[in-house]
Design an enzyme around this catalytic site. Structure first.
Site, PDB file in Angstrom:
ATOM      1  N   LYS A 191      11.161  61.289  55.236  1.00 27.25           N
ATOM      2  CA  LYS A 191      10.806  62.717  55.321  1.00 27.25           C
ATOM      3  C   LYS A 191       9.848  63.108  54.197  1.00 27.25           C
ATOM      4  O   LYS A 191       9.936  64.190  53.637  1.00 27.25           O
ATOM      5  CB  LYS A 191      12.073  63.582  55.212  1.00 27.25           C
ATOM      6  N   CYS A 192       8.910  62.241  53.892  1.00 31.80           N
ATOM      7  CA  CYS A 192       8.004  62.407  52.762  1.00 31.80           C
ATOM      8  C   CYS A 192       6.582  62.610  53.289  1.00 31.80           C
ATOM      9  O   CYS A 192       6.244  62.142  54.376  1.00 31.80           O
ATOM     10  CB  CYS A 192       8.084  61.139  51.900  1.00 31.80           C
ATOM     11  N   GLY A 193       5.760  63.259  52.514  1.00 34.84           N
ATOM     12  CA  GLY A 193       4.358  63.412  52.894  1.00 34.84           C
ATOM     13  C   GLY A 193       3.644  62.076  53.012  1.00 34.84           C
ATOM     14  O   GLY A 193       2.631  61.964  53.708  1.00 34.84           O
ATOM     15  N   THR A 201       5.157  59.360  54.267  1.00 31.84           N
ATOM     16  CA  THR A 201       5.815  58.584  55.327  1.00 31.84           C
ATOM     17  C   THR A 201       4.829  57.972  56.321  1.00 31.84           C
ATOM     18  O   THR A 201       5.033  56.832  56.760  1.00 31.84           O
ATOM     19  CB  THR A 201       6.887  59.434  56.041  1.00 31.84           C
TER      20      THR A 201
END
Length: 157
Positions: free
Chosen positions: A34-36, A38
């Site tokens: 759920k990371c920028g 990803t």
């Protein structure tokens, strides 16, 4: 100690000796779903498909230490990565990469290549490139995309 002296846990919690990867070029990455960053999974998979036949392995260690961006169980993370990015490289159990409970492999990696913040891992998708002899060659910031690492991987193969 060298990288081959460590043991890690696979996604099912089974011990995996790093010695299994002796003679391979490795890219070790702490990841989050759920990371920028990803979407880098797509580039990682591309790099893996391109160089795996020549002895390249990517070792994916999900980490929930940064803004809780790797929620869920190991199985849920693996399912997300399979469905969304069709990854086929090795994914391991969720770990801590900093602090009191950090995985010993990451203690070792950070001791070899400290990075701009000293030894602390700054964020998800920090990458360590390891040569066929187990030497940690370079550390890459989360903003360094897999595509930018391609030539360095190729040179080590």
């Amino acid at each position: 100690m060298n990288i081959y002296d460590y043991t890690v846990k696979d996604g099912a919690g089974n011990d995996v000796s790093m010695d299994k990867y002796r003679g391979k070029v490795l890219l070790i990455v702490n990841t989050a779903t759920k990371c920028g960053f990803t979407p880098q999974y797509k580039g990682l998979q591309s790099l893996y498909q391109k160089y795996q036949p020549q002895g390249f392995e990517i070792l994916d260690f999900p980490c929930n230490q940064f803004a809780s961006q790797a929620p869920g169980t190991n199985e849920e993370i693996a399912n997300f990565c399979d469905i969304t990015y069709k990854i086929t490289f090795g994914q391991f159990s969720k770990i801590d990469v900093n602090g009191e409970n950090e995985d010993p492999l990451y203690t070792y990696l950070k001791s070899q290549k400290g990075g701009v913040m000293g030894s602390k891992i700054k964020w998800n998708f920090t990458k360590f490139l390891v040569d066929r002899k187990g030497n940690v060659i370079e550390r890459f910031a989360p903003t360094t995309t897999p595509e930018k690492i391609d030539a360095k991987v190729k040179a080590l193969l």
